[in-house]
Write a protein that holds these residues in place. Structure first.
Motif, mmCIF file in Angstrom:
data_model
loop_
_atom_site.group_PDB
_atom_site.id
_atom_site.type_symbol
_atom_site.label_atom_id
_atom_site.label_comp_id
_atom_site.label_asym_id
_atom_site.label_seq_id
_atom_site.Cartn_x
_atom_site.Cartn_y
_atom_site.Cartn_z
ATOM 1 N N GLN A 177 0.789 -1.107 -0.008
ATOM 2 C CA GLN A 177 0.022 -0.107 -0.004
ATOM 3 C C GLN A 177 0.928 1.207 -0.083
ATOM 4 O OE1 GLN A 177 -3.293 0.292 -0.554
ATOM 5 N NE2 GLN A 177 -3.279 2.347 -0.327
ATOM 6 N N THR A 178 1.973 0.956 0.677
ATOM 7 C CA THR A 178 2.803 2.427 0.835
ATOM 8 C C THR A 178 3.590 2.642 -0.606
ATOM 9 O OG1 THR A 178 3.374 1.941 2.930
ATOM 10 C CG2 THR A 178 4.775 3.390 1.911
ATOM 11 N N ARG A 180 2.324 1.857 -3.525
ATOM 12 C CA ARG A 180 1.213 2.361 -4.420
ATOM 13 C C ARG A 180 0.807 3.933 -4.098
ATOM 14 N NH1 ARG A 180 -1.682 -2.767 -3.368
ATOM 15 N NH2 ARG A 180 -2.689 -1.630 -1.762
ATOM 16 N N GLU A 181 0.969 4.278 -2.921
ATOM 17 C CA GLU A 181 0.986 5.662 -2.452
ATOM 18 C C GLU A 181 2.076 6.439 -3.085
ATOM 19 O OE1 GLU A 181 -0.035 5.853 1.490
ATOM 20 O OE2 GLU A 181 -1.916 4.977 1.432
ATOM 21 N N GLU A 182 3.350 5.868 -2.957
ATOM 22 C CA GLU A 182 4.396 6.601 -3.281
ATOM 23 C C GLU A 182 4.499 6.796 -5.009
ATOM 24 O OE1 GLU A 182 7.842 4.420 -2.363
ATOM 25 O OE2 GLU A 182 7.670 5.013 0.004
ATOM 26 N N ALA A 185 2.004 9.721 -5.530
ATOM 27 C CA ALA A 185 2.327 10.954 -4.895
ATOM 28 C C ALA A 185 3.321 11.426 -5.717
ATOM 29 C CB ALA A 185 2.975 10.793 -3.575
ATOM 30 N N SER A 192 -4.146 4.926 -7.734
ATOM 31 C CA SER A 192 -2.878 4.290 -7.157
ATOM 32 C C SER A 192 -2.726 3.331 -8.441
ATOM 33 C CB SER A 192 -3.024 3.668 -6.067
ATOM 34 O OG SER A 192 -3.159 4.672 -5.062
#
Length: 201
Positions: A177-178, A180-182, A185, A192
């Protein structure tokens, strides 16, 4: 003292202006500190890598563009020097017109008025569109390659974490999940990037 006696607080005015101009230039250089942010933004790093990979092709296109501008500016000068000599007073001035025409800026300070000049201007406009499109194609292709490579590196990092012995499923889900968020962003994605448990994008 000699300068102050004449009411010039800076002594010699020219020297004072030159000193202050030098100080202003030094202070303006500090604006380049903004490029230090590049190491914290992945997007800027990808753009810089894209430009590095595009440098050989762009250098060739730049050389061809220089030849193109020189040839068409010379033709325009000889076509307009008799009836429009006040605008096309020299070949360098005609090169300025050619650059503004090729880049589709068109300041309007220099323009042809005769039929031969307008015919040459039309050909310059059409050729300019092609010369502008070629660098954009090269940069877009290299950016696609760099971006794909970066995504694969992210994917490999996620797979390495998944295959690490003793990694709890909850921690793996949080790691994906992190990731995908990176990606979302860094590139301003609205959604995502989906990464499955088998590592496929």
């Amino acid at each position: 003292v000699h300068g102050w006696s004449k009411g010039d607080p800076m002594g010699e005015k020219e020297g004072g202006d030159a000193n202050f101009a030098f100080v202003r230039v030094i202070r303006m250089v500090r604006i380049f500190r903004i490029f230090k942010l590049g190491k914290y933004a992945q997007g800027l790093n990808l753009i810089s890598e894209t430009m590095i990979q595009s440098a050989p092709a762009l250098s060739i296109l730049g050389f061809m563009l220089l030849i193109f501008v020189t040839v068409f500016a010379s033709i325009m000068f000889f076509a307009e020097k008799d009836g429009n000599g006040e605008m096309y007073e020299s070949i360098p001035v005609a090169m300025w017109w050619c650059v503004t025409t090729v880049t589709t800026v068109g300041y309007g300070d220099t323009y042809p008025i005769g039929f031969p000049g307008r015919l040459i201007g039309t050909a310059t406009m059409l050729m300019g569109v092609m010369f502008i499109a070629l660098p954009v194609t090269v940069i877009a292709f290299n950016f696609s390659n760099v971006y794909t490579t970066w995504l694969k590196e992210k994917q490999a990092a996620a797979l390495a974490d998944e295959q690490r012995p003793g990694l709890p499923p909850e921690q793996l889900a949080l790691r994906l999940q992190t990731l995908r968020e990176e990606i979302a962003a860094d590139f301003g994605l609205e959604t995502s990037v989906h990464i499955a448990r088998d590592g496929r994008l």
